[in-house]
Structures are given as structure tokens and as C-alpha cells.
Write a protein that holds these residues in place. Structure first.
Motif, short mmCIF file in Angstrom:
data_model
loop_
_atom_site.label_atom_id
_atom_site.label_comp_id
_atom_site.label_asym_id
_atom_site.label_seq_id
_atom_site.Cartn_x
_atom_site.Cartn_y
_atom_site.Cartn_z
N GLN A 66 -10.31 -2.32 -8.76
CA GLN A 66 -9.81 -3.41 -9.59
C GLN A 66 -10.30 -4.75 -9.07
O GLN A 66 -10.32 -4.99 -7.87
N PHE A 67 -10.71 -5.60 -10.00
CA PHE A 67 -11.12 -6.97 -9.71
C PHE A 67 -10.10 -7.91 -10.31
O PHE A 67 -9.65 -7.71 -11.44
N SER A 68 -9.74 -8.94 -9.58
CA SER A 68 -8.84 -9.95 -10.13
C SER A 68 -9.09 -11.27 -9.40
O SER A 68 -9.70 -11.29 -8.33
N ASP A 69 -8.62 -12.33 -10.00
CA ASP A 69 -8.72 -13.62 -9.32
C ASP A 69 -7.45 -14.41 -9.58
O ASP A 69 -6.76 -14.20 -10.57
N LEU A 70 -7.15 -15.27 -8.64
CA LEU A 70 -5.98 -16.13 -8.73
C LEU A 70 -6.33 -17.42 -8.03
O LEU A 70 -6.67 -17.40 -6.84
N GLU A 71 -6.27 -18.51 -8.77
CA GLU A 71 -6.62 -19.83 -8.25
C GLU A 71 -8.02 -19.77 -7.62
O GLU A 71 -8.97 -19.48 -8.32
N ASP A 72 -8.13 -20.01 -6.32
CA ASP A 72 -9.45 -20.04 -5.69
C ASP A 72 -9.79 -18.74 -4.95
O ASP A 72 -10.70 -18.69 -4.16
N LYS A 73 -9.04 -17.66 -5.22
CA LYS A 73 -9.26 -16.38 -4.54
C LYS A 73 -9.75 -15.32 -5.51
O LYS A 73 -9.32 -15.26 -6.67
N PHE A 74 -10.65 -14.48 -5.03
CA PHE A 74 -11.16 -13.34 -5.78
C PHE A 74 -10.79 -12.09 -5.00
O PHE A 74 -11.03 -12.02 -3.80
N PHE A 75 -10.20 -11.11 -5.68
CA PHE A 75 -9.72 -9.91 -5.03
C PHE A 75 -10.42 -8.67 -5.59
O PHE A 75 -10.59 -8.56 -6.80
N ILE A 76 -10.77 -7.78 -4.70
CA ILE A 76 -11.27 -6.47 -5.09
C ILE A 76 -10.40 -5.46 -4.35
O ILE A 76 -10.26 -5.54 -3.13
N SER A 77 -9.82 -4.56 -5.09
CA SER A 77 -9.02 -3.52 -4.44
C SER A 77 -9.58 -2.16 -4.80
O SER A 77 -10.02 -1.93 -5.93
N ILE A 78 -9.59 -1.28 -3.82
CA ILE A 78 -10.01 0.11 -3.99
C ILE A 78 -8.87 0.96 -3.45
O ILE A 78 -8.54 0.88 -2.27
N GLU A 79 -8.26 1.73 -4.32
CA GLU A 79 -7.11 2.53 -3.93
C GLU A 79 -7.36 3.97 -4.32
O GLU A 79 -7.93 4.25 -5.37
N ASP A 80 -6.92 4.89 -3.46
CA ASP A 80 -7.07 6.31 -3.79
C ASP A 80 -5.76 7.05 -3.56
O ASP A 80 -4.87 6.56 -2.89
N ASP A 81 -5.67 8.23 -4.15
CA ASP A 81 -4.49 9.07 -4.00
C ASP A 81 -4.77 10.25 -3.07
O ASP A 81 -4.20 11.32 -3.20
N GLY A 82 -5.65 10.02 -2.11
CA GLY A 82 -6.05 11.07 -1.18
C GLY A 82 -5.06 11.32 -0.06
O GLY A 82 -3.90 10.86 -0.12
N ILE A 83 -5.52 11.99 0.98
CA ILE A 83 -4.64 12.41 2.08
C ILE A 83 -4.33 11.28 3.05
O ILE A 83 -3.45 11.41 3.89
N GLY A 84 -5.05 10.17 2.94
CA GLY A 84 -4.80 9.04 3.84
C GLY A 84 -5.13 9.37 5.28
O GLY A 84 -5.61 10.46 5.60
N PHE A 85 -4.89 8.42 6.15
CA PHE A 85 -5.12 8.60 7.59
C PHE A 85 -4.38 7.52 8.34
O PHE A 85 -3.85 6.59 7.75
N SER A 86 -4.34 7.67 9.64
CA SER A 86 -3.70 6.67 10.49
C SER A 86 -4.80 5.74 11.00
O SER A 86 -5.58 6.14 11.86
#
Length: 132
Positions: A66-86
Motif C-alpha cells: 500500500q502507498f499513501s501520503d499525509l502532509e509531507d510524508k510518503f508511506f509504503i507498507s508491505i504486510e503479509d499473513d505469513g508465519i512471521g519471525f522474531s
């Protein structure tokens, strides 16, 4: 180029989805035109690494970009539903190091959150140049 970046990303995601069977969702409610062209390759490589990790190591069924922006910030998030890790135990991977190096080069912040059996969330935060 920025006007082709989203198309390129979607084509790559569709190709990878067809190859692996993993659903890759791309949501770009933000305008990528604010990003300097020389940064797009670094952004693409960070996304590739994050998605590759989600598939290879995380055993994810879904990856959300997902790409989004707010004011002077640009955000890219990558999220998964995998097994995760520590992250404290497994943060030594070369791919993760390369992602951090690319973020640092762009003067961006790379945040990683992961918990075993709960997936992984990566966020790239960039300050946009002034519009003056």
C-alpha cells in the motif's frame, strides 16, 4: 518512471502471483508523482525483497502493498499473513540489510514489525520535498 511505476509494480505482482499462487494486493491511493525518479528503483527493490521474504521465508498466502501520503510524508507498507519471525533473533539476513541500506540512501525510515505466527509488517517512510 513514476507514471509507469505503478503499472510495472502491478505487472510484476501479477507475474509473481501467477508463478507462486500467492495473492499480491497493490493499493496505491497516493500519487507517486511526488517521488523523485531516482528513488523509484530503490523503492521497487525494497518491495521485491519484502515480498520475496514473505513468500520464501514467511510462507504467506497474501501480501498487501500500500502507498499513501499525509502532509509531507510518503508511506509504503508491505504486510503479509505469513508465519512471521522474531526480529531480535533473525534480523541477520542480507535481504533485510539491503533494504535498510536502500532506505538510508533515500533518507527514509524503514520499520519492521513481526511476531511469530502473526505475519510481518514493513513500512518505509519518506519525507517529500517541499512544494515551494
Amino acid at each position: 518512471e513514476s507514471e509507469n511505476f505503478e503499472d510495472t509494480l502491478r505487472e510484476w505482482a501479477l507475474h509473481l502471483q501467477n508463478k507462486t499462487g500467492i495473492k499480491i494486493h497493490v493499493d496505491s491511493s497516493s500519487t507517486l508523482g511526488k517521488i523523485k525518479k531516482n528513488m523509484l528503483l530503490h523503492i521497487f527493490r525494497i518491495i521485491q525483497e519484502a515480498v520475496g521474504n514473505a513468500i520464501k521465508h514467511g510462507k504467506a498466502n497474501n501480501v498487501f502493498i500500500q502507498f499513501s501520503d499525509l502532509e509531507d510524508k510518503f508511506f509504503i507498507s508491505i504486510e503479509d499473513d505469513g508465519i512471521g519471525f522474531s526480529p531480535a533473533e533473525n534480523y541477520s539476513g542480507l535481504g533485510l540489510k539491503h533494504m535498510h541500506v536502500r532506505a538510508k540512501y533515500m533518507n527514509a525510515q524503514l520499520l519492521l514489525t513481526s511476531t511469530p505466527s502473526q505475519g510481518t509488517y514493513i513500512q518505509l517512510i519518506m519525507t517529500l520535498p517541499n512544494s515551494l
